[in-house]
Design an enzyme around this catalytic site. Structure first.
Site, PDB file in Angstrom:
ATOM      1  N   ASP A  71       0.856  -1.172   0.000  1.00 17.48           N
ATOM      2  CA  ASP A  71       0.000   0.000   0.000  1.00 17.48           C
ATOM      3  C   ASP A  71       0.905   1.240   0.000  1.00 17.48           C
ATOM      4  OD1 ASP A  71      -2.353   1.646   0.505  1.00 17.48           O
ATOM      5  OD2 ASP A  71      -1.669   1.765   2.577  1.00 17.48           O
ATOM      6  N   ASP A  73      -0.352   5.060   0.944  1.00 16.49           N
ATOM      7  CA  ASP A  73      -0.653   6.057   1.971  1.00 16.49           C
ATOM      8  C   ASP A  73      -0.558   5.474   3.373  1.00 16.49           C
ATOM      9  OD1 ASP A  73      -1.912   8.574   0.408  1.00 16.49           O
ATOM     10  OD2 ASP A  73      -2.467   6.712  -0.598  1.00 16.49           O
ATOM     11  N   SER A 160      -2.369   0.957  -4.653  1.00 17.51           N
ATOM     12  CA  SER A 160      -2.949   1.920  -3.720  1.00 17.51           C
ATOM     13  C   SER A 160      -4.396   2.238  -4.038  1.00 17.51           C
ATOM     14  CB  SER A 160      -2.118   3.216  -3.755  1.00 17.51           C
ATOM     15  OG  SER A 160      -2.734   4.248  -3.025  1.00 17.51           O
ATOM     16  N   LYS A 205      -6.977  -4.838  -4.877  1.00 21.48           N
ATOM     17  CA  LYS A 205      -5.639  -5.110  -4.344  1.00 21.48           C
ATOM     18  C   LYS A 205      -5.374  -6.614  -4.308  1.00 21.48           C
ATOM     19  CE  LYS A 205      -4.965  -0.921  -1.622  1.00 21.48           C
ATOM     20  NZ  LYS A 205      -4.323  -0.352  -0.442  1.00 21.48           N
TER      21      LYS A 205
END
Length: 281
Positions: A71, A73, A160, A205
């Protein structure tokens, strides 16, 4: 057999490692991986309280992975990009509240993303450039982690729920081979308040992990995945080694390893990769 891996951002004293080893079943000799990390072979995981450090147990077999999926952030970077953009639009407090609730799994991710992007409608492209230049930096250990795994032949992917505008730049800075994220829509260099579809969230994801592993000729067991929020849960749970990095409870409970006191080089040490083999600038 397992390896107990003790990591931190500060130096771990030999005595601390010895004290931990004394409490582990059938413990072997501690091996120092770095000043900030030690591994100890043992028969199995048990709870051992360690102050100011992370203690995780990983199976001794198949420790080093063939793919890293991460990921962005609050994982590879210390901020949430949408929250920082919202600051430029004067709505940071409102947007940050939605982000926090979404990362805890309290809100539908897709709806929350649309709402937040709508709140920054009208921002000029220059604000995004300024946001990246002034607010976005790699977390400690990120570049060493990515470049070391790539140098050792692993696939590296930044996936992301944020935006390609930022993932493209962060991926280049860290050394990721692949980046995937959502697309912000501009009209006359200003955000329209809309995001491209389909929206990349929790399922996307997981799909990326499975697709890239299949393309590489291996399975999820050969993947290490890292994230911090609820939308990372499926990806982290599916990976052979799923890591929760300074994460929300929704993710911590589904991860194989939890990092609260370590930087991202701990992901190398979880795989048994010592500092002497890390790739540095």
């Amino acid at each position: 057999m397992f390896h107990a891996v003790l990591t931190s951002t500060r130096e771990i004293a030999d005595q601390v490692a010895a004290d931990v080893a004394a409490q582990l079943p059938e413990a072997g000799e501690p091996r120092r991986l770095a000043p900030t990390g030690v591994e100890i072979p043992c028969a199995g995981p048990i709870f051992v309280a360690v102050e100011g450090a992370d203690l995780n147990f990983v199976p001794s077999q198949n420790r080093e992975k063939r793919m890293l999926i991460a990921d962005m952030d609050s994982t590879m970077i210390p901020v949430e990009c949408i929250d920082e953009l919202a600051d430029f639009a004067g709505v940071k407090e409102r947007v940050a509240d939605i982000t926090e609730r979404a990362m805890r799994g309290e809100l539908d991710f897709e709806a929350a993303l649309r709402e937040r992007v709508g709140l920054v409608k009208g921002l000029h492209r220059d604000a995004l450039e300024q946001c990246y230049a002034e607010r976005i930096a790699l977390n400690p250990g990120a570049r060493i982690l990515v470049r070391t795994m790539a140098e050792r032949g692993a696939q590296t992917a930044l996936v992301s729920g944020g935006f390609t505008y930022f993932t493209e730049r962060v991926a280049a800075a860290a050394g990721f081979a692949i980046n995937r994220a959502n697309t912000l829509i501009f009209e006359n260099d200003r955000l329209t308040g809309e995001v491209g579809t389909p929206i990349l969230g929790r399922q996307a994801k997981l799909d990326s992990l499975e697709e890239l592993a299949d393309a590489g000729g291996f399975g999820a067991a050969d993947v290490i995945a890292v994230g911090d929020g609820a939308n990372d849960l499926a990806m982290v749970a599916a990976a052979g080694l799923g890591v929760a990095y300074r994460a929300k409870p929704a993710l911590r409970d589904g991860a194989d390893a939890v990092l609260d006191y370590s930087d991202l080089t701990a992901l190398l040490m979880l795989q048994g990769i010592a500092q002497s083999d890390w790739v540095r600038d």
